[in-house]
Design an enzyme around this catalytic site. Structure first.
Site, short mmCIF file in Angstrom:
data_model
loop_
_atom_site.label_atom_id
_atom_site.label_comp_id
_atom_site.label_asym_id
_atom_site.label_seq_id
_atom_site.Cartn_x
_atom_site.Cartn_y
_atom_site.Cartn_z
N CYS A 50 0.84 -1.20 0.00
CA CYS A 50 0.00 0.00 0.00
C CYS A 50 0.87 1.25 0.00
O CYS A 50 0.61 2.21 -0.73
CB CYS A 50 -0.93 -0.01 1.21
SG CYS A 50 -2.10 1.37 1.25
N CYS A 109 -6.41 -4.16 6.69
CA CYS A 109 -7.53 -3.23 6.61
C CYS A 109 -8.68 -3.72 5.74
O CYS A 109 -9.84 -3.43 6.01
CB CYS A 109 -7.05 -1.86 6.13
SG CYS A 109 -6.48 -1.82 4.41
#
Length: 369
Positions: free
Chosen positions: A101, A198
């Site tokens: 990410c 997440c």
């Protein structure tokens, strides 16, 4: 400077934006909408990128009096981070989605969009320090060792490091961050931290993988080749794993067994004793080297770390441009899996990182970290 503050909706990014503003920068807040299911609410400390998070980020921006926008980066996130996560597990490796990410979204897509819009830098709530030393920018650990995120930032590279600021770099505790946020009237000062992956909000990584990759029944073998159990997909296992093996036959010596290897080609999982996990040589590719003043081509002495909050161990590092190799001394590592990040440190300074391709033993094993 004109600074784009990435605001996740949590206390760290909110205070980072506040500190950037107080430093005299022109600050604009942006919330990255990364989930395709943003209507789903958070469950305590699980999940992110929800409507609740976007609302919390907006309220923080309002308190600070800065412009605020929501950028939909969910397609990029799905095509890079989530797709990489699935393909790496399917290939028998263990990825770190936070590293990907940072590489593809926060310090690639976001930073490139910010630059195109005329911003000088991006500010985030990461716990790490950027130091100016002899005219160069260095990435260092945070003094808050419990929250240090230098490990997942090592992938960003020197060019992106030059356009990034981490206002929380000097904080030694999360309690101090919350106190400073409360002093500024930021309502997220008491919001729980998010944790786990997440995009796997319920914490069931195996269930997420199974829903995307499907059930694939296969064998669990011990290190002698005997079938000792069955699984629903080799992709759901990682080197060093002990829990969730559901072995049908106990070890002859009664000791617990761990995953030693995942073989995606044959859909098999190999298990064995803990001592077989110990390695003293780790190799990696996709190397990102941050320290242009340090030449590892002939070998340097440094420390390496293979988990976000793992213990760094001394190693001899060699990198010739293709493969980065870390040869450990008396202190060894255990349970190193292909796909993990191998980060090289000199004290608190991050020198570089590589993605693990292999780990093994070149000599008799000793102490394990």
């Amino acid at each position: 400077m004109r600074v784009l503050a990435a605001m996740s909706g949590g206390v760290d990014s909110a205070l980072a934006a506040a500190l950037a503003l107080e430093a005299g920068h022109e600050v604009v807040g942006v919330h990255m909408a990364l989930s395709r299911e943003r209507a789903q609410m958070r469950t305590g400390s699980r999940g992110c990128c929800s409507i609740e998070d976007a609302g919390d980020a907006r309220r923080a921006a309002d308190v600070l009096g800065i412009p605020y926008y929501v950028w939909d980066l969910s397609e990029t996130f799905e095509e890079t981070v989530v797709a990489d996560f699935l393909s790496e597990y399917a290939a028998g490796r263990t990825p770190n989605p936070c590293v990907r990410c940072n590489e593809h979204v926060k310090f690639d897509t976001l930073l490139d969009k910010a630059t195109a819009l005329g911003f000088d830098a991006v500010a985030t709530g990461h716990y790490a320090q950027v130091r100016e030393v002899a005219g160069r920018r260095e990435l260092h650990r945070s003094p808050n060792t419990d929250k240090d995120q230098s490990y997942v930032l090592a992938v960003m590279g020197p060019e992106r490091l030059a356009r990034s600021i981490f206002p929380l770099g000097g904080f030694t505790s999360k309690a101090d961050v919350r106190a400073e946020a409360a002093r500024r009237g930021l309502g997220v000062s008491t919001k729980p931290d998010s944790y786990d992956i997440c995009f796997v909000a319920d914490g069931d990584t195996q269930g997420f993988l199974r829903s995307r990759l499907g059930a694939q029944t296969g064998e669990i073998l011990d290190d002698s080749g005997q079938v000792v159990g069955e699984h629903d997909g080799a992709y759901a296992y990682t080197v060093g794993q002990r829990r969730g093996l559901h072995l049908g036959r106990p070890a002859a010596d009664g000791r617990p067994r761990y995953v030693l290897e995942v073989r995606p080609d044959t859909n098999q999982v190999i298990v064995g004793a803990a001592e077989l996990l110990t390695v003293d040589r780790v190799a990696g590719d996709r190397t990102v080297w941050l320290a242009d003043d340090v030449d590892p081509s002939t070998g340097i002495d440094a420390e390496v770390q293979v988990r976000a909050h793992g213990t760094p161990v001394p190693a001899r590092i060699t990198w010739t441009g293709a493969e980065l190799v870390a040869e450990l001394g008396d202190q060894r590592l255990r349970g190193v899996a292909a796909g993990q990040s191998l980060v090289v440190y000199d004290g608190t300074r991050v020198l570089g990182q590589a993605t693990v391709t292999s780990a093994g033993r070149r000599a008799a094993v000793g102490a394990v970290a």
